[in-house]
Design a protein around this motif. Structure first.
Motif, short mmCIF file in Angstrom:
data_model
loop_
_atom_site.label_atom_id
_atom_site.label_comp_id
_atom_site.label_asym_id
_atom_site.label_seq_id
_atom_site.Cartn_x
_atom_site.Cartn_y
_atom_site.Cartn_z
N ASP A 10 63.90 -42.71 -2.29
CA ASP A 10 63.30 -42.07 -1.12
C ASP A 10 64.31 -41.69 -0.04
O ASP A 10 64.06 -40.80 0.75
CB ASP A 10 62.17 -42.93 -0.54
N GLU A 11 65.46 -42.33 -0.01
CA GLU A 11 66.45 -42.03 1.03
C GLU A 11 67.31 -40.84 0.58
O GLU A 11 68.02 -40.93 -0.44
CB GLU A 11 67.32 -43.27 1.25
N ASP A 13 70.10 -39.35 1.54
CA ASP A 13 71.54 -39.48 1.35
C ASP A 13 71.88 -40.29 0.10
O ASP A 13 72.90 -40.05 -0.55
CB ASP A 13 72.18 -40.14 2.58
N LEU A 14 71.02 -41.26 -0.21
CA LEU A 14 71.29 -42.06 -1.41
C LEU A 14 71.00 -41.26 -2.68
O LEU A 14 71.65 -41.44 -3.71
CB LEU A 14 70.50 -43.37 -1.39
N LEU A 16 71.48 -38.01 -2.83
CA LEU A 16 72.66 -37.14 -2.92
C LEU A 16 73.85 -37.90 -3.50
O LEU A 16 74.56 -37.41 -4.39
CB LEU A 16 73.01 -36.62 -1.51
N MET A 17 74.00 -39.15 -3.03
CA MET A 17 75.12 -39.95 -3.51
C MET A 17 75.02 -40.19 -5.01
O MET A 17 76.00 -40.00 -5.76
CB MET A 17 75.12 -41.29 -2.77
N MET A 20 75.82 -37.08 -6.92
CA MET A 20 77.25 -36.76 -6.94
C MET A 20 78.02 -37.68 -7.87
O MET A 20 78.95 -37.26 -8.55
CB MET A 20 77.83 -36.80 -5.52
N ILE A 21 77.60 -38.97 -7.89
CA ILE A 21 78.28 -39.91 -8.79
C ILE A 21 78.09 -39.45 -10.24
O ILE A 21 79.04 -39.36 -11.03
CB ILE A 21 77.77 -41.34 -8.60
N GLU A 23 77.33 -36.46 -11.34
CA GLU A 23 77.96 -35.16 -11.61
C GLU A 23 79.47 -35.22 -11.60
O GLU A 23 80.14 -34.26 -11.98
CB GLU A 23 77.45 -34.11 -10.60
N PRO A 107 74.04 -52.77 -2.32
CA PRO A 107 74.88 -51.59 -2.58
C PRO A 107 75.65 -51.75 -3.89
O PRO A 107 75.99 -52.85 -4.26
CB PRO A 107 75.83 -51.58 -1.38
N PHE A 108 75.91 -50.61 -4.55
CA PHE A 108 76.64 -50.66 -5.82
C PHE A 108 77.75 -49.61 -5.82
O PHE A 108 77.71 -48.64 -5.06
CB PHE A 108 75.68 -50.43 -7.00
N THR A 109 78.76 -49.83 -6.70
CA THR A 109 79.85 -48.86 -6.80
C THR A 109 79.50 -47.88 -7.92
O THR A 109 78.59 -48.13 -8.72
CB THR A 109 81.18 -49.55 -7.16
N SER A 110 80.27 -46.78 -7.99
CA SER A 110 80.00 -45.79 -9.03
C SER A 110 80.19 -46.40 -10.41
O SER A 110 79.42 -46.15 -11.33
CB SER A 110 80.91 -44.57 -8.84
#
Lengths: 123, 581
Positions: A10-11, A13-14, A16-17, A20-21, A23, A107-110
């Motif tokens: 639902d967020e 920016d998350l 989008l993040m 991007m990860i 892609e 939070p998690f890393t790519s």
């Protein structure tokens, strides 16, 4: 052959993040849904190969979507990565019970995300 | 021998009079018609024996003494029946019949002009009439004795002992009368002596019933003390107010032999009730107010009493009310006193539980605050970690556009996190009273203008500023922060217009910030100024701390803030500041 991944989050920016990860590596087609209803609509209309599913959604829980997919006979065939905001023993237990093979905690890393995806796809 | 009998006779007469006086003293101190009636009943027996002595001393010259003795004797029996009526009401017809028969018997005997003198032997109708009088007296006395004995069952120990003493003493009087009559005036001195000694022995029993000394009451109570001590611990260490009240209620009803009751807070909320519906308890709680010490008031239409004891707590005086049978008022003074002590203990226990509950509430609030704070920090941190880990894993392979987008997001979320952390620190410092505020006289218009300059409206919105030119007591930068937070909220959730207005009100000024948006949904309004409280429609941007900070700051200035729904629609925040003298 590209993998179609659906991000349910639902967020903005998350979303989008995560997009991007995904892609940043070749081989992903990304779809997005910002709530449960939208996710179900996308799932009905498109062939999805992988779901990144947030547990806490504005209109329902990620578990509800899993249940719907189970009724339709698509889960547990369909690889799913549960994304939880808060990892408690009960969340892990439930994931195991529901047949979820992979989950990540914010939070998690790519890298952690890709590892989870690999686990979901391998099963 | 005769001297000894004479002395004993005086002693018995004096004993009855003394017991009657003790009952009268009780009546004058504590009221209650029953005490006056029993004083009369016992006193008359004393008067009758004195008259007997006087007759002998005056050589039976005054016939009136004989008539008075007759009337007094019958009246003492009738009064005992009346005494029973005070507790266990008799039908009016029964009482009238008893009175008529008694009066008729007295009238008949007086009209017979019976022989008055020493060692008289009555014969024929006179002896029968005298027998009838004694039988009548006994009937009026035996019935109450049986009633009192029966009532003594299921009473607390002191009440039970007193009721039984009363029954026993009167039963003894009847036995003595019957023996005296059956042996007649021929009786030997030794029998007379024995009867007088027996009569004297009845005096302490009667006294124990009507005015028992403290030591005796303590003795009677001993078996209950152990249980009381056990209950005290149960009450004192109850986990919450309702459990405490339920336990205390249980014991309080036993203590005074009651069958129903309740414990109410100073505000009249019923914490626990026993033997009665909750609604009825609430009703009564509103009507029965505790006094300085426990008091008995008639209840249940006169068929019983309510003992109302004050429960003193830090929040004010609540009440412990126990409904008891009719005997409690006369025979339960001891228990009433005990109830008073007990209510005081309940008050202390309630204070203790209140403190524990407060601590628990604070602890829960603290946990919730930490959980909420962690939750609020998670979203920006997720964005920062996700984007930055992606860039770090392949910094050179990313297309420049993507890199720019990622770094923008990292930057934006870092700023958001900074605000959040600052707000959290602000709030905890203010709440802990550690924030240093420089309170000084400030020009309200100047501060408002400055705040508006720092937090200008977006292009599509307009602010009208109209506050009185007064000097207020506040911290300059912090007051600007108050305005900034409220303005930012209005820009975010309001329509196109924001109005900042003010009016002076008795040494202080009330400032309002009004927008023309939808306002705040009713269920949210009461919790609006608590940390992390946000409406569903509100975006994810805010931390939910702004209004909490605003309120804490205003309170640090000695002011406060509240909310009103604007008409026809919109949100209006009003805050009060002290004016500089």
């Amino acid at each position: 052959m590209a993998l179609t991944a659906l991000i349910v989050e639902d967020e903005g920016d998350l979303r989008l993040m995560t997009r991007m990860i995904l892609e940043s590596r070749p081989g992903y087609d990304v779809l997005e849904a910002e709530n449960g209803a939208e996710a179900l609509a996308v799932l009905n209309r498109s062939d999805v190969d992988l779901i990144l599913l947030d547990i806490r959604l504005p209109d329902m829980e990620g578990w509800d979507i899993l249940e719907r997919l189970t009724e339709q006979g698509r889960f547990p065939k369909l690889p799913v990565v549960m994304v939880s905001a808060h990892s408690t023993p009960s969340t892990a237990e439930r994931a195991l019970r529901e047949g979820v093979r992979a989950y990540v905690t914010k939070p998690f890393t790519s890298e952690e995300l890709f590892n989870a995806i690999a686990r979901a796809l391998a099963a | 021998m005769n001297d000894a009998i004479e002395i004993l006779q005086y002693l018995v007469a004096a004993g009855f009079v003394l017991v009657a006086l003790a009952a009268l003293r009780r009546w004058r101190r504590q009221g209650g018609r029953a005490a006056a009636v029993i004083a009369g009943a016992v006193g008359l027996i004393g008067v009758v024996s004195i008259l007997g002595r006087l007759g002998e001393v005056t050589d039976y010259r005054y016939r009136i003494m004989f008539d008075l003795s007759l009337v007094g004797f019958l009246a003492s029996g009738y009064l005992l029946l009346q005494f029973r009526h005070e507790f266990l009401p008799l039908r009016t017809s029964v009482r009238v019949a008893a009175l008529v028969v008694t009066a008729a018997a007295a009238g008949f005997l007086i009209s017979r002009q019976l022989e008055y003198g020493p060692d008289v032997r009555y014969t024929g109708i006179d002896s029968i009439a005298l027998l009838v009088v004694v039988a009548l007296w006994s009937a009026m006395v035996i019935e109450p004795i049986i009633q009192f004995w029966r009532a003594s069952k299921r009473r607390p120990t002191v009440q039970r002992a007193r009721l039984r003493s009363l029954a026993a003493a009167y039963a003894g009087i009847i036995v003595i009368l019957v023996v005296a009559l059956s042996v007649g005036s021929d009786s030997s001195d030794s029998v007379t002596l024995g009867l007088q000694i027996a009569a004297l022995a009845l005096i302490p029993i009667l006294a124990a019933a009507i005015a028992p000394p403290r030591l005796l009451r303590r003795l009677w109570r001993a078996p209950e003390e152990e249980a009381l001590r056990a209950s005290r611990d149960l009450v004192m260490y109850a986990p919450d107010r309702h459990t405490l009240a339920a336990r205390a209620m249980d014991w309080a009803t036993r203590l005074v032999g009651g069958d129903a009751g309740f414990i109410a807070t100073p505000k009249g909320d019923v914490l626990s009730e026993a033997g009665m519906p909750h609604d009825e308890a609430c009703d009564l709680a509103a009507r029965l107010h505790p006094e300085e010490e426990a008091t008995s008031v008639p209840a249940r239409g006169g068929a019983g009493v309510a003992i109302v004891a004050p429960v003193r707590t830090e929040q004010g005086t609540g009440s412990l009310v126990v409904f008891s049978g009719p005997f409690a008022q006369m025979f339960g003074s001891d228990e009433t006193e005990r109830l008073d002590e007990y209510a005081a203990e309940v008050g202390i226990a309630l204070d203790r539980v209140h403190l524990t509950e407060d601590l628990q509430r604070l602890d829960e609030a603290r946990r919730a605050f930490i959980a909420n704070a962690a939750h609020e920090l998670r979203t920006p941190l997720t964005a920062i970690l996700g984007f930055s880990s992606m860039v770090a894993s392949d910094p050179l392979g990313m297309p420049p556009g993507q890199l720019q987008k990622a770094m923008d997001a990292v930057h934006r979320h870092s700023l958001r996190m900074r605000t959040l952390v600052n707000n959290l620190l602000d709030l905890t410092q203010i709440e802990a009273g550690k924030l240093t505020v420089n309170i000084a006289p400030l020009s309200l218009t100047e501060v408002a203008r400055q705040a508006l300059e720092n937090t200008p409206p977006p292009e599509d919105k307009a602010v009208t500023l109209n506050v009185p030119d007064v000097s207020v007591l506040a911290d300059r930068l912090r007051l600007e922060q108050v305005f900034a937070n409220l303005l930012a909220n209005s820009y975010k959730y309001g329509g196109s217009m924001v109005a900042v207005e003010g009016r002076v009100d008795d040494g202080s000024v009330v400032v309002s910030v009004t927008d023309d948006g939808l306002g705040i949904a009713e269920p949210l309004r009461s919790r609006l100024f608590e940390p992390f409280v946000r409406g569903a429609a509100v975006g994810k941007e805010g931390s939910g701390l702004g209004l909490a900070i605003v309120r804490s700051l205003l309170r640090a200035f000695g002011g406060d803030i509240w909310y009103e729904q604007a008409t026809p629609h919109g949100a209006r925040f009003l805050f009060r500041l002290e004016c500089a003298p």
